[in-house]
Design an enzyme around this catalytic site. Structure first.
Site, PDB file in Angstrom:
ATOM      1  N   GLU A 257      75.907 -29.468  88.115  1.00 48.52           N
ATOM      2  CA  GLU A 257      76.786 -29.361  86.938  1.00 48.52           C
ATOM      3  C   GLU A 257      78.223 -29.129  87.392  1.00 48.52           C
ATOM      4  O   GLU A 257      78.675 -27.978  87.474  1.00 48.52           O
ATOM      5  CB  GLU A 257      76.334 -28.193  86.031  1.00 48.52           C
ATOM      6  CG  GLU A 257      75.024 -28.435  85.314  1.00 48.52           C
ATOM      7  CD  GLU A 257      74.769 -27.420  84.199  1.00 48.52           C
ATOM      8  OE1 GLU A 257      75.653 -26.558  83.944  1.00 48.52           O
ATOM      9  OE2 GLU A 257      73.704 -27.501  83.569  1.00 48.52           O
TER      10      GLU A 257
ATOM     11  N   ASP B 111      82.417 -24.029  80.601  1.00 48.82           N
ATOM     12  CA  ASP B 111      82.277 -25.455  80.861  1.00 48.82           C
ATOM     13  C   ASP B 111      83.645 -26.088  80.680  1.00 48.82           C
ATOM     14  O   ASP B 111      84.343 -25.809  79.700  1.00 48.82           O
ATOM     15  CB  ASP B 111      81.259 -26.087  79.897  1.00 48.82           C
ATOM     16  CG  ASP B 111      79.840 -25.560  80.121  1.00 48.82           C
ATOM     17  OD1 ASP B 111      79.542 -25.154  81.264  1.00 48.82           O
ATOM     18  OD2 ASP B 111      79.054 -25.547  79.160  1.00 48.82           O
TER      19      ASP B 111
HETATM   20 ZN   LIG Z   1      77.603 -24.355  81.294  1.00 50.10          ZN
END
Ligand SMILES: [Zn+2]
Length: 374
Positions: free
Chosen positions: A336, A287
């Site tokens: 995302e 991330d």
């Molecule tokens: Zn992630």
């Protein structure tokens, strides 16, 4: 005075006739009407045999201008129901200088070689097969050489999703190709609780937090690619920070249980993975965020300069935006823009170019399975 005048006139007349004959295509020394290109019949006969020889010698020899391997790209996979795709034959076409082409696959002097014999091998007749150890995402080339010319065929290894999953005693679908860089983990495909990648390292990139943590880890190849991605970002004046990488099964379980308690299971499942179903357990995901959005992991990151830069450049380093906008029905997750997943350069570029998800990649190219799925 008369004679020189007549002589001069004759000379001028002779010159004029000569010029006219030349212009008419005849030489004054030869009888008019006979074409100098047509030699007398006798001479022609004498020369017939010699001419046949000289014709062969004079003409430029027909040589091979280019070799071609057909197909130029092969996708191989074992055990696809109804068709064994572990083997395939390539043919070799010689394109010649006279514009013709010829199938020369059976010529003995052809030399076939594999770019990586741990992935694919080829025999002397052009039969290509992938090895038992070949993994999805592996790729190499098959090369053929003949008379100084070479041609290549790309070989891509792709296992279907059905081949890389098994159901355990509890009815849970567990993935079997855990260590593949192209492994698909999602809500239908879990990693075993005890799976820990054996090549986790900490990439040398800026993190949004200090101290030691499993969240800083990634599998080695992904970590090295991330370092290159961050280097390029820095060169372009883009500030990226790594926020969360590897996550163990037990950590995911704590997170998931907490989310279920606070938000209910249905809502929790929309954005948080069931233990075993998080890509972070593969060690191939990271991330990413930036100071401009206070290191948050939220949709708005996709609209920041950094988020846009990441989407544009991640594929050049083997990463994809794993959960793209509008693909929730396929990936099972909302958009995302911060979650990048290492899949290797070739697949990353193909997926990005075709705007496909990782799930769709494994569906394409398997017509038998496609029919069954729909
Ligand atoms: Zn992630």
């Amino acid at each position: 005075m008369t004679t020189p005048y007549i002589q001069r006139t004759r000379i001028i007349a002779a010159i004029l006739i000569t010029v006219m004959l030349i212009l008419a295509g005849c030489s004054p020394g030869k009888p008019t009407g006979a074409n100098p290109a047509d030699p007398p019949a006798v001479i022609e006969q004498n020369h017939t045999i010699e001419n046949d020889h000289s014709r062969i010698e004079d003409k430029p020899a027909v040589t091979i201008s280019r070799l071609e391997l057909i197909p130029s790209e092969l996708t191989l996979s074992p055990n696809v129901p109804g068709q064994d795709q572990r083997f395939a034959n390539v043919t070799v076409t010689a394109h010649k200088t006279d514009g013709t082409e010829e199938d020369i696959t059976r010529i003995e002097q052809l030399v076939f070689t594999s770019g990586d014999s741990e992935i694919a091998v080829v025999d002397s007749e052009g039969r290509v097969s992938i090895t038992e150890t070949a993994k999805t995402g592996d790729h190499t080339v098959i090369r053929v050489e003949y008379e100084g010319r070479t041609a290549e065929c790309a070989v891509i290894v792709k296992y279907s999703l059905e081949e890389t999953v098994t159901t355990n005693a509890e009815g849970v679908s567990l993935v079997t190709n855990l260590a593949d860089h192209a492994v698909v983990v999602n809500k239908q495909r879990s990693l075993p609780a005890d799976y820990v990648p054996n090549d986790l390292i900490q990439p040398d990139v800026p993190f949004s937090f200090a101290g030691k943590s499993e969240k800083k880890l990634m599998r080695e190849q992904a970590a090295r690619a991330l370092e290159q991605l961050f280097k390029k970002a820095e060169a372009d004046g883009i500030q990226l920070y790594a926020v969360s990488g590897y996550r163990s099964y037990s950590t995911q379980k704590i997170i998931f249980d907490y989310n279920v308690q606070t938000q209910g299971e249905e809502e929790a499942r929309r954005f948080s993975a069931h233990p075993g179903q998080s890509e972070h357990q593969t060690g191939l995901a990271m991330d990413i965020s930036s100071p401009s959005i206070h290191f948050a992991l939220e949709e708005a990151f996709g609209d920041t300069e950094e988020g846009r830069w990441l989407a544009d450049h991640a594929p050049d380093f083997g990463f994809i935006i794993r959960y793209p906008e509008g693909k929730e029905a396929i990936t099972g997750y909302a958009y995302e823009p911060w979650h990048i997943r290492y899949v290797g350069l070739r697949i990353a570029r193909e997926l990005t170019e075709k705007q496909m998800t990782l799930e769709q990649y494994f569906e394409s190219g398997f017509p038998v399975l496609k029919q069954e799925n729909r």
